[in-house]
Design an enzyme around this catalytic site. Structure first.
Site, PDB file in Angstrom:
ATOM      1  N   ASP A   1       0.439  -1.055   0.129  1.00  0.00           N
ATOM      2  CA  ASP A   1       0.171  -0.009  -0.210  1.00  0.00           C
ATOM      3  C   ASP A   1       0.282   1.336   0.057  1.00  0.00           C
ATOM      4  OD1 ASP A   1      -2.371   1.410   0.645  1.00  0.00           O
ATOM      5  OD2 ASP A   1      -1.739   1.572   2.718  1.00  0.00           O
TER       6      ASP A   1
ATOM      7  N   ASP B   1      -0.086   5.509   1.096  1.00  0.00           N
ATOM      8  CA  ASP B   1      -0.620   5.513   2.195  1.00  0.00           C
ATOM      9  C   ASP B   1       0.370   5.159   3.543  1.00  0.00           C
ATOM     10  OD1 ASP B   1      -0.900   8.908   0.935  1.00  0.00           O
ATOM     11  OD2 ASP B   1      -2.017   7.792  -0.298  1.00  0.00           O
TER      12      ASP B   1
ATOM     13  N   GLY C   1      -5.340   2.795  -3.388  1.00  0.00           N
ATOM     14  CA  GLY C   1      -6.496   3.662  -3.703  1.00  0.00           C
ATOM     15  C   GLY C   1      -6.392   4.927  -4.654  1.00  0.00           C
TER      16      GLY C   1
END
Length: 270
Positions: free
Chosen positions: A9, A11, A44
């Site tokens: 991921d 962040d 995302g």
């Protein structure tokens, strides 16, 4: 069994709080790549916001964006997979949340669009280093024949936590609803999430599930953490995420990604 594919991921995981990657993390990733381990990002974020980090790390495999709604080659920009929320459904959701007085952004490939820029969108633009367009979403969605990759709602966490079950009851069979940050509630097509995308990528490379590591910190990382043979939660992850992981590493400010790669990938390469 040795790890052959690692998904990270961005962040609060790969990135420190100032949105940079530490030298130790860069070194660990590049060393793993040099030893034949495939490294990718699963975020995302939109592709244009992901690409600079992928290029910095020299990633040579497709990256997962929009929580799995798009998989794209870093350098060429070639879209390998794309799944959207149909325009008619997106328009219905956007109008629904607007009637509730909530702020929404929609994402169309490398564009992010909102009816009116406000303090939420300005903060998002600062975090993601992107330009946010203003447009009438009802008109935009009536003109866009395919759909949008993502809808993002931004509000205080308590407000989103109250709203999520209501949206789940109404749209849960049509969209996947998740949280990436406390104040971000995100929706994608119901068939996609980071876990589904990571499984597809592993299959493409002929890599077994048990040879995959996934590292994340938030609810939108749960599916890939649970899919991976080695699921890693950051030290700064929420307790709910840590409980689902196989391993808990140190925080994003303490080089948690490097710690996991050094201990569970590099030390196990023969």
């Amino acid at each position: 069994m040795a790890i052959r594919l690692v998904a990270m991921d961005l962040d609060d995981t790969l990135l420190r709080d100032n949105w940079t990657i530490s030298p130790r993390v860069v070194k660990a990733i590049q060393k793993a790549q040099a030893q034949g381990v495939k490294m990718t990002i699963a975020t995302g974020r939109m592709p244009i916001s992901t690409r600079p980090y992928a290029e910095q790390l020299g990633l040579d495999v497709p990256v997962i964006t929009y929580h799995g709604a798009m998989i794209q080659q870093v350098l060429s920009g070639e879209i390998l997979f794309r799944r959207v929320i149909p325009s008619s459904l997106a328009a219905e959701i956007v109008q629904d949340v607007a009637d509730r007085g909530l702020y929404a952004q929609v994402y169309l490939k490398d564009r992010v669009i909102t009816p009116q820029v406000n303090e939420w969108s300005r903060e998002y633009a600062r975090i993601a280093s992107v330009h946010i367009e203003e447009a009438d979403l009802s008109i935009l969605l009536s003109q866009e024949l395919e759909g949008v990759e993502k809808i993002l709602l931004m509000a205080e966490e308590t407000e989103l936590d109250q709203l999520a079950p209501l949206l789940g009851q109404r749209y849960g069979e049509k969209v996947h609803i998740t949280k990436s940050k406390p104040c971000f509630l995100e929706m994608t097509d119901c068939t996609v999430n980071k876990g589904v995308a990571l499984a597809a990528l592993a299959k493409q490379f002929g890599i077994a599930q048990e040879e995959v590591m996934a590292i994340g910190d938030s609810f939108n990382d749960l599916e890939m953490i649970k899919y991976a043979g080695v699921g890693v939660a950051m030290g700064n992850a929420r307790q709910e995420i840590k409980e689902q992981a196989d391993i808990v590493t140190t925080t994003n400010e303490e080089d948690g990604v490097a710690e996991a790669i050094e201990r569970y990938v590099l030390d196990r390469i023969l």
